[in-house]
Design a protein around this motif. Sequence first.
Motif, PDB file in Angstrom:
ATOM      1  N   ILE A 295       0.859  -1.180   0.000  1.00  0.00           N
ATOM      2  CA  ILE A 295       0.000   0.000   0.000  1.00  0.00           C
ATOM      3  C   ILE A 295       0.895   1.228   0.000  1.00  0.00           C
ATOM      4  O   ILE A 295       1.630   1.476   0.956  1.00  0.00           O
ATOM      5  CB  ILE A 295      -0.942  -0.002   1.204  1.00  0.00           C
ATOM      6  N   THR A 296       0.857   1.978  -1.083  1.00  0.00           N
ATOM      7  CA  THR A 296       1.708   3.156  -1.228  1.00  0.00           C
ATOM      8  C   THR A 296       1.067   4.351  -0.533  1.00  0.00           C
ATOM      9  O   THR A 296      -0.112   4.317  -0.171  1.00  0.00           O
ATOM     10  CB  THR A 296       1.929   3.460  -2.718  1.00  0.00           C
ATOM     11  N   PRO A 297       1.818   5.442  -0.351  1.00  0.00           N
ATOM     12  CA  PRO A 297       1.241   6.602   0.339  1.00  0.00           C
ATOM     13  C   PRO A 297       0.028   7.185  -0.375  1.00  0.00           C
ATOM     14  O   PRO A 297      -0.887   7.689   0.254  1.00  0.00           O
ATOM     15  CB  PRO A 297       2.399   7.607   0.372  1.00  0.00           C
ATOM     16  N   GLY A 298       0.042   7.127  -1.701  1.00  0.00           N
ATOM     17  CA  GLY A 298      -1.061   7.697  -2.467  1.00  0.00           C
ATOM     18  C   GLY A 298      -1.923   6.634  -3.106  1.00  0.00           C
ATOM     19  O   GLY A 298      -2.257   5.625  -2.475  1.00  0.00           O
ATOM     20  N   TRP A 299      -2.248   6.826  -4.366  1.00  0.00           N
ATOM     21  CA  TRP A 299      -3.148   5.925  -5.081  1.00  0.00           C
ATOM     22  C   TRP A 299      -2.528   5.625  -6.441  1.00  0.00           C
ATOM     23  O   TRP A 299      -2.439   6.488  -7.318  1.00  0.00           O
ATOM     24  CB  TRP A 299      -4.529   6.578  -5.217  1.00  0.00           C
ATOM     25  N   GLY A 300      -2.069   4.383  -6.594  1.00  0.00           N
ATOM     26  CA  GLY A 300      -1.300   4.012  -7.774  1.00  0.00           C
ATOM     27  C   GLY A 300      -2.096   4.157  -9.066  1.00  0.00           C
ATOM     28  O   GLY A 300      -3.159   3.551  -9.224  1.00  0.00           O
ATOM     29  N   THR A 301      -1.597   4.950  -9.990  1.00  0.00           N
ATOM     30  CA  THR A 301      -2.262   5.146 -11.281  1.00  0.00           C
ATOM     31  C   THR A 301      -1.426   4.667 -12.458  1.00  0.00           C
ATOM     32  O   THR A 301      -1.958   4.378 -13.518  1.00  0.00           O
ATOM     33  CB  THR A 301      -2.611   6.633 -11.484  1.00  0.00           C
TER      34      THR A 301
ATOM     35  N   ASP B 175      15.746  -3.589 -10.094  1.00  0.00           N
ATOM     36  CA  ASP B 175      15.228  -4.016  -8.800  1.00  0.00           C
ATOM     37  C   ASP B 175      14.115  -3.126  -8.270  1.00  0.00           C
ATOM     38  O   ASP B 175      13.695  -3.284  -7.122  1.00  0.00           O
ATOM     39  CB  ASP B 175      16.357  -4.023  -7.763  1.00  0.00           C
ATOM     40  N   TYR B 176      13.622  -2.187  -9.105  1.00  0.00           N
ATOM     41  CA  TYR B 176      12.684  -1.211  -8.578  1.00  0.00           C
ATOM     42  C   TYR B 176      11.453  -1.046  -9.466  1.00  0.00           C
ATOM     43  O   TYR B 176      11.537  -1.143 -10.698  1.00  0.00           O
ATOM     44  CB  TYR B 176      13.370   0.161  -8.398  1.00  0.00           C
ATOM     45  N   ALA B 177      10.345  -0.824  -8.796  1.00  0.00           N
ATOM     46  CA  ALA B 177       9.128  -0.395  -9.474  1.00  0.00           C
ATOM     47  C   ALA B 177       8.910   1.067  -9.130  1.00  0.00           C
ATOM     48  O   ALA B 177       9.075   1.483  -7.973  1.00  0.00           O
ATOM     49  CB  ALA B 177       7.930  -1.231  -9.025  1.00  0.00           C
ATOM     50  N   TYR B 178       8.550   1.844 -10.145  1.00  0.00           N
ATOM     51  CA  TYR B 178       8.329   3.271  -9.976  1.00  0.00           C
ATOM     52  C   TYR B 178       6.846   3.532 -10.192  1.00  0.00           C
ATOM     53  O   TYR B 178       6.317   3.283 -11.276  1.00  0.00           O
ATOM     54  CB  TYR B 178       9.173   4.060 -10.971  1.00  0.00           C
ATOM     55  N   VAL B 179       6.190   4.027  -9.144  1.00  0.00           N
ATOM     56  CA  VAL B 179       4.739   4.160  -9.160  1.00  0.00           C
ATOM     57  C   VAL B 179       4.349   5.628  -9.249  1.00  0.00           C
ATOM     58  O   VAL B 179       4.776   6.448  -8.414  1.00  0.00           O
ATOM     59  CB  VAL B 179       4.112   3.538  -7.893  1.00  0.00           C
ATOM     60  N   ALA B 180       3.541   5.957 -10.271  1.00  0.00           N
ATOM     61  CA  ALA B 180       2.892   7.254 -10.308  1.00  0.00           C
ATOM     62  C   ALA B 180       1.765   7.190  -9.291  1.00  0.00           C
ATOM     63  O   ALA B 180       0.794   6.456  -9.465  1.00  0.00           O
ATOM     64  CB  ALA B 180       2.361   7.549 -11.709  1.00  0.00           C
ATOM     65  N   ASP B 181       1.904   7.959  -8.198  1.00  0.00           N
ATOM     66  CA  ASP B 181       1.107   7.740  -6.987  1.00  0.00           C
ATOM     67  C   ASP B 181       0.087   8.852  -6.771  1.00  0.00           C
ATOM     68  O   ASP B 181      -0.163   9.275  -5.638  1.00  0.00           O
ATOM     69  CB  ASP B 181       2.046   7.623  -5.784  1.00  0.00           C
ATOM     70  N   TYR B 182      -0.483   9.317  -7.869  1.00  0.00           N
ATOM     71  CA  TYR B 182      -1.551  10.321  -7.876  1.00  0.00           C
ATOM     72  C   TYR B 182      -1.135  11.545  -7.051  1.00  0.00           C
ATOM     73  O   TYR B 182      -0.125  12.157  -7.357  1.00  0.00           O
ATOM     74  CB  TYR B 182      -2.856   9.687  -7.394  1.00  0.00           C
ATOM     75  N   SER B 183      -1.895  11.925  -6.041  1.00  0.00           N
ATOM     76  CA  SER B 183      -1.611  13.170  -5.329  1.00  0.00           C
ATOM     77  C   SER B 183      -0.352  13.096  -4.467  1.00  0.00           C
ATOM     78  O   SER B 183       0.055  14.103  -3.874  1.00  0.00           O
ATOM     79  CB  SER B 183      -2.806  13.579  -4.468  1.00  0.00           C
ATOM     80  N   TRP B 184       0.256  11.894  -4.395  1.00  0.00           N
ATOM     81  CA  TRP B 184       1.493  11.750  -3.638  1.00  0.00           C
ATOM     82  C   TRP B 184       2.722  11.626  -4.526  1.00  0.00           C
ATOM     83  O   TRP B 184       3.792  11.223  -4.076  1.00  0.00           O
ATOM     84  CB  TRP B 184       1.404  10.546  -2.694  1.00  0.00           C
ATOM     85  N   GLY B 185       2.578  11.964  -5.790  1.00  0.00           N
ATOM     86  CA  GLY B 185       3.733  12.066  -6.667  1.00  0.00           C
ATOM     87  C   GLY B 185       4.343  10.748  -7.082  1.00  0.00           C
ATOM     88  O   GLY B 185       3.666   9.857  -7.588  1.00  0.00           O
ATOM     89  N   LEU B 186       5.648  10.599  -6.855  1.00  0.00           N
ATOM     90  CA  LEU B 186       6.407   9.428  -7.279  1.00  0.00           C
ATOM     91  C   LEU B 186       6.793   8.592  -6.072  1.00  0.00           C
ATOM     92  O   LEU B 186       7.367   9.098  -5.104  1.00  0.00           O
ATOM     93  CB  LEU B 186       7.676   9.868  -8.015  1.00  0.00           C
ATOM     94  N   THR B 187       6.475   7.293  -6.127  1.00  0.00           N
ATOM     95  CA  THR B 187       6.882   6.352  -5.089  1.00  0.00           C
ATOM     96  C   THR B 187       7.764   5.275  -5.702  1.00  0.00           C
ATOM     97  O   THR B 187       7.434   4.738  -6.767  1.00  0.00           O
ATOM     98  CB  THR B 187       5.655   5.700  -4.419  1.00  0.00           C
ATOM     99  N   ILE B 188       8.881   4.968  -5.059  1.00  0.00           N
ATOM    100  CA  ILE B 188       9.833   3.969  -5.557  1.00  0.00           C
ATOM    101  C   ILE B 188       9.791   2.755  -4.624  1.00  0.00           C
ATOM    102  O   ILE B 188       9.862   2.894  -3.399  1.00  0.00           O
ATOM    103  CB  ILE B 188      11.253   4.550  -5.639  1.00  0.00           C
ATOM    104  N   VAL B 189       9.690   1.569  -5.232  1.00  0.00           N
ATOM    105  CA  VAL B 189       9.493   0.336  -4.477  1.00  0.00           C
ATOM    106  C   VAL B 189      10.590  -0.663  -4.831  1.00  0.00           C
ATOM    107  O   VAL B 189      10.838  -0.933  -6.018  1.00  0.00           O
ATOM    108  CB  VAL B 189       8.109  -0.275  -4.787  1.00  0.00           C
ATOM    109  N   ASP B 190      11.241  -1.199  -3.823  1.00  0.00           N
ATOM    110  CA  ASP B 190      12.239  -2.252  -4.016  1.00  0.00           C
ATOM    111  C   ASP B 190      11.514  -3.571  -4.255  1.00  0.00           C
ATOM    112  O   ASP B 190      10.748  -4.035  -3.405  1.00  0.00           O
ATOM    113  CB  ASP B 190      13.125  -2.356  -2.777  1.00  0.00           C
ATOM    114  N   ILE B 191      11.720  -4.183  -5.428  1.00  0.00           N
ATOM    115  CA  ILE B 191      11.071  -5.443  -5.778  1.00  0.00           C
ATOM    116  C   ILE B 191      12.098  -6.554  -5.961  1.00  0.00           C
ATOM    117  O   ILE B 191      11.849  -7.519  -6.688  1.00  0.00           O
ATOM    118  CB  ILE B 191      10.209  -5.288  -7.046  1.00  0.00           C
ATOM    119  N   THR B 192      13.244  -6.423  -5.300  1.00  0.00           N
ATOM    120  CA  THR B 192      14.240  -7.488  -5.363  1.00  0.00           C
ATOM    121  C   THR B 192      13.604  -8.821  -5.017  1.00  0.00           C
ATOM    122  O   THR B 192      13.829  -9.841  -5.677  1.00  0.00           O
ATOM    123  CB  THR B 192      15.398  -7.193  -4.393  1.00  0.00           C
ATOM    124  N   ASP B 193      12.787  -8.815  -3.974  1.00  0.00           N
ATOM    125  CA  ASP B 193      11.946  -9.953  -3.636  1.00  0.00           C
ATOM    126  C   ASP B 193      10.503  -9.545  -3.919  1.00  0.00           C
ATOM    127  O   ASP B 193       9.899  -8.813  -3.122  1.00  0.00           O
ATOM    128  CB  ASP B 193      12.106 -10.324  -2.159  1.00  0.00           C
TER     129      ASP B 193
END
Length: 872
Positions: A397-403, A410-428
């Motif tokens: 669950i990201t800070p905003g709302w994934g769009t 190793d990373y997913a980059y999420v456009a997180d609506y009103s919370w901008g850009l969220t970066i997620v480590d997906i190594t696992d």
Amino acid sequence: MSLQKAMILFVGIQLLTLTTAWAAPASPDAGRDPALPEAVQASAVPDKLTGDSLNMTWLGAWGGGPCRAVAWVGDVACYANGGFLEILDATDPASPTRTGRVLVPEPIAGLDLVGDLALVADVESGLRIIDISDLAAPVETGFFITADEARDVSTDGTYAYVAMNDAGLSIIDITDPAHPVQVGTLDTAGNAQGVMVTGDYVLLADGTDGLRIIDVSDRTAPFETGALDTPAFALRVAYQSGYAYVADYTGGMRIIDVTDPSAPVEAGSFDTPGMARQVAVSGDEAYVADSNGDLLMVDITDPAAPFAEGRYIADRFAFDVAVNGDYAFFADFSDGLKVLNVADPTNPFQTAFFDVGSWAQGVVVRAGIAYLADDYDGLRIFDVSVPSAPQQIGWLITPGWGTGVKVRGDYAYVADYSWGLTIVDITDPTNPRMTGNTDTADRAYDLALVGDLAYLADGTDGIRIFNVADPTDPVEVGAFDTPTYAWDVYVQGNLLLVADDATGLRIADLADPVSPVEIGFLDTSGRTRGLTVREPYVFLADDDAGLLIADISDPTNPLAVASAPTVDRAHDVTVDRGYAYVTDYLGGLRMFDVSDPLAPFEAGYYDLGYRARTPDFDSDYVYVANQENGLQILRNDLLPGDVQVTLAPVPAGVVIPAGGGSFSFDASITNGSAQDISLDIILEAILPDGTPYEVQSWSGVDLAAGSVLTRDAVIQAVPASAPAGTYIYRLRVKNAGAANLTWQEFTFRKDGAAAPGSRNSSWDLQGWDPESRTDVATVNLAALHPASPNPFNPATTISFSLPAMVRVDLGVYDMRGRLVRSLASGQTYAAGDHAVTWRGDDDSGARAAAGVYFVRLRAGDTRAVTRITMVK
């Protein structure tokens, strides 16, 4: 009611329905387990799902979405999870247990239960009848496609009464659940939304036309006996002791005396603070689902003077409620199903909770893993190696709302609506972790990645540019303002291309990557929402103008060269192997042949039934984020299915040390057609920054009909100077000089810091003889079939077929390539079909951990790998 008023109300409710995903509270979700596994699986939806398709096949789905409906009778309850019907054992109503689920074609709008049947109002897919006699294995037994959208359903045990929007009331005989038969209909003046049967009468919440009372004593000839117009828009209706309780949207709850069905009279009303969507009645209480987020407990002891006793503040949007004794089951849209203790209506409190999906907005697929931007629910991660049974393996669950979402290394980059850009480590991928976030001025919708820079489409704030070299601390380093509303962005070489809503396509020069300068634009006739590039063309999803193709050979003067209409509103587009896949909102997935970009034509489509948003593809399949119906997986039936590629590391889970090293792999290319073909073969590595690097290629490789080219134990060197991170290693084949046919890929990891210098001269390849272009043999190979069930718990069956007697090695490996369980080690098997059961144990007999595993078969010349998932 005047026609003008009716239209205003109807348009208002439709707009609310379309925009609730964006009317979100300012705080992120909390209190849920982001690693919650899917404990029960969906059954396959039959081909009848489509009703309307051409040259495309539906393969599977994770149908999670908001909870709009709930029903509860005795010890059984069910609720909507988008297109999943979830079944609960409610023997203990304070703490019910989820037992099973079944997938229906569209997001569920209404529910009722009778005996061993669950009746589903499934919008354009009509009435679906589900056998729930086995709570752990519900199954659809029959269906009836209604004349218009099925919005709600009520039953007396023998007949189902369906509110079907503009077509009024449908009466369906369900005596034989496998063969439901419509026996009567009544077209009403309004928009039938809710229905309740009581004896020989049906109470119909008829939208703009209020409450209609219908005599159904003769089911073949129903007729209206009385009516009462309500102030607003009648959505649902309940009945108790001579009174009808109508959820009248902005008109609150209306209480109507129907003791004389020919002359209903309003006895009282309760003005809710929001928009009343549903009402349930039990004893002296009415429970009103009020879509501003509340469940209201209203004392109706005196119907003429109802008053509020209590209030449960929901997290999302109140949609439905079912009450039995001291408990209420409350449908809270994307925040799931809440079980409430309402014994004291002045102090309701939650006793249990069941999560559901949200609004699927964006998807990207890499190496058999799908990453879904799921709005309120952030990022969901799926194993899609078995397309008929996609399995959620991770969730954050990201800070905003994934769009929107992009993946690199190793990373997913999420456009997180009103919370901008969220970066997620997906190594696992089973345990995603947020590493960084940065807010933006407006609403982030999608993004593009180039090197250390992320270009974020941020609505009215245009393109915001972030340096993401440090994923824990993304830093804004530049911007590109656009005239209206940036929905999507694409980087091609030194060009930045933006889908900018009303002003169409904007093109900027990236000579200075952090200070783009606009050099050209194309004002389109629609509202540009999505785009992709296949030089020298850009493909635009142009809303109600459909698909638009522009030539950007001269980026200062882009020219529209072709267009093709879609059914509804084109939202996004991707292009692969000569086909453009356009998500068309209510028109589903539209597929255009763009092999000649100057003359595109629709070659296929699939009506997904609900708000298609974003497409992506891998070597064989198309993946669609389908808003309230989750992740949908389809196949283009026009693609050549007779050329197949296998590629598998030996062993799985390759990790290259910082000083460099090598790995081994097996590969094969099969020509299953009746004709000789000539192929271009490319081995390439996609670097951690997303840059493709060609390791080796061979042109004009002849492959005879019914033959296979195999390469075993090929050794690929990876130099010390290769950057650290996760790579994609891909084997790709093309028609000689033409488009991609198919490919296969896997990931590997390189440790150590990135070092400057040559990263290609030392990528030596050994064991793939470039001169051996006709190294073929008649196709007569063993086959490893998909495991069943998969995902599984506690055991799964692994089957394989052998063309002749041969020695077999069959083993289960973990994600790091370590052997977990040997199922066959050099045993000789006869020709034919064989099956082996793995019970989730390792070679010592201990229970293996839940997670993703690989099954590897070696039999004669066959090397085959399949992926399986064991759930908790």
